[in-house]
Write an enzyme that holds these catalytic residues in place. Structure first.
Site, PDB file in Angstrom:
ATOM      1  N   HIS A 115       0.832  -1.207   0.000  1.00  0.00           N
ATOM      2  CA  HIS A 115       0.000   0.000   0.000  1.00  0.00           C
ATOM      3  C   HIS A 115       0.873   1.266   0.000  1.00  0.00           C
ATOM      4  O   HIS A 115       0.946   1.954  -1.000  1.00  0.00           O
ATOM      5  CB  HIS A 115      -1.000   0.020   1.144  1.00  0.00           C
ATOM      6  CG  HIS A 115      -1.948  -1.131   1.151  1.00  0.00           C
ATOM      7  ND1 HIS A 115      -2.716  -1.476   0.058  1.00  0.00           N
ATOM      8  CD2 HIS A 115      -2.239  -2.049   2.116  1.00  0.00           C
ATOM      9  CE1 HIS A 115      -3.440  -2.546   0.340  1.00  0.00           C
ATOM     10  NE2 HIS A 115      -3.171  -2.908   1.574  1.00  0.00           N
ATOM     11  N   ASP A 166      -5.397  -8.004  -1.934  1.00  0.00           N
ATOM     12  CA  ASP A 166      -5.779  -8.739  -0.730  1.00  0.00           C
ATOM     13  C   ASP A 166      -7.295  -8.712  -0.583  1.00  0.00           C
ATOM     14  O   ASP A 166      -7.831  -8.799   0.503  1.00  0.00           O
ATOM     15  CB  ASP A 166      -5.096  -8.167   0.506  1.00  0.00           C
ATOM     16  CG  ASP A 166      -5.350  -6.668   0.684  1.00  0.00           C
ATOM     17  OD1 ASP A 166      -4.777  -6.086   1.602  1.00  0.00           O
ATOM     18  OD2 ASP A 166      -6.129  -6.110  -0.110  1.00  0.00           O
TER      19      ASP A 166
END
Length: 300
Positions: A115, A166
């Site tokens: 991220h 994810d």
């Protein structure tokens, strides 16, 4: 003539008391009341207003506040046009994750940062210089409302990227690349954000994440090279998505068409896992998935 008053935004919530302590060190005393959004301060030239950190940058941009204290991530999130006066470090705990990591560990090419959505300019440069890979999950970040990664300045600094997901919602790598580029276009109001070395944005994005993904997964060699894993994807040349495309533009079509992928076969480690567009264990996998959901429902 009375002196002008500075309208100052104080972040409500987790940073509220920390802000009061910071001002105390500077010789100011701020007091809060549970029934008021206007904290008092022992300086008549300052008027305080308690504001959610998420909204602070907007209030400053609109001129409601002269200045405010908020996280840099919220400035990026709201895309507000404001001037950063300085960085206030409340404590190690309040530091952004990327900065804390870079200051406390020897981050190098062996690291993957997943991220890394909100970074300031110094963090962008430092992460790029470290040789680590930023693993981006655009569909998940959009689903959660996490914000956008600062792609162009990171790539300009030589940063490496990979993609992942994810989220069970999407496991399509070309979707992730499309989300990545389109999110950047919306934020910057410009096109071809990821285009540096190639006029074909899809091809350049694919090349970058292929190299970054190989590094992130510890594969020293990738592609059609001796010693590289026999991981191949065969496309259906007759699919309408690919008609009229050349080798130069084919990856652009895969990334930006937003259409069912024309994949005919997939080989992993020398073994065909997808044949005629169907996974070889599709039926068994569906049955196991259905049974698992049923058991989870019974366990609730």
């Amino acid at each position: 003539m009375s002196e002008p008053t500075l309208k100052l935004g104080i972040p409500a919530g987790s940073l509220q008391e920390a802000t009061a302590q910071l001002f105390k060190k500077a010789g100011y005393r701020i007091s809060f009341s549970s029934r008021s959004y206007y904290p008092t301060i022992d300086d008549e030239r300052i008027e305080c207003l308690l504001i959610r950190a998420q909204e602070m940058a907007r209030y400053v941009e609109q001129g409601i506040l002269d200045a405010g204290i908020t996280g840099y991530d919220w400035v990026l999130e709201t895309n507000a046009t404001v001037v950063e006066v300085c960085e206030l470090v409340f404590s190690k705990v309040s530091r952004r994750p990327v900065r804390w990591l870079l200051e406390n560990h020897d981050v190098d090419h062996r690291w993957c940062l997943v991220h890394a959505t909100h970074m300031d300019h110094d963090e962008v440069d430092a992460l790029a210089d470290s040789g680590a890979v930023a693993v981006l999950c655009p569909s998940t970040e959009a689903n959660l409302g996490d914000g956008l990664f600062g792609l162009r300045p990171y790539l300009e600094s030589g940063g490496r990227i990979a993609i992942g997901s994810d989220s069970h919602i999407s496991i399509n790598p070309f979707d992730e690349l499309r989300w990545l580029e389109y999110g950047q276009r919306l934020a910057s109001q410009s096109r071809n954000v990821a285009a540096f070395d190639d006029a074909h944005v899809g091809r350049e994005l694919f090349k970058r994440v292929l190299e970054g993904g190989a590094q992130a997964s510890g594969q020293g060699i990738n592609g059609l090279e001796k010693g590289a894993p026999a991981d191949l994807v065969a496309l259906d040349d007759d699919d309408p998505m690919l008609l009229g495309h050349s080798d130069e533009s084919r990856l652009d079509a895969l990334v930006f068409s937003g259409y069912r992928l024309p994949i005919d076969r997939v080989m992993v480690a020398g073994r065909w896992c997808v044949v005629d567009g169907m996974h070889v264990t599709r039926a068994d996998s569906r049955a196991v998935y259905g049974d698992t959901l049923a058991r989870l429902e019974l366990a609730r």
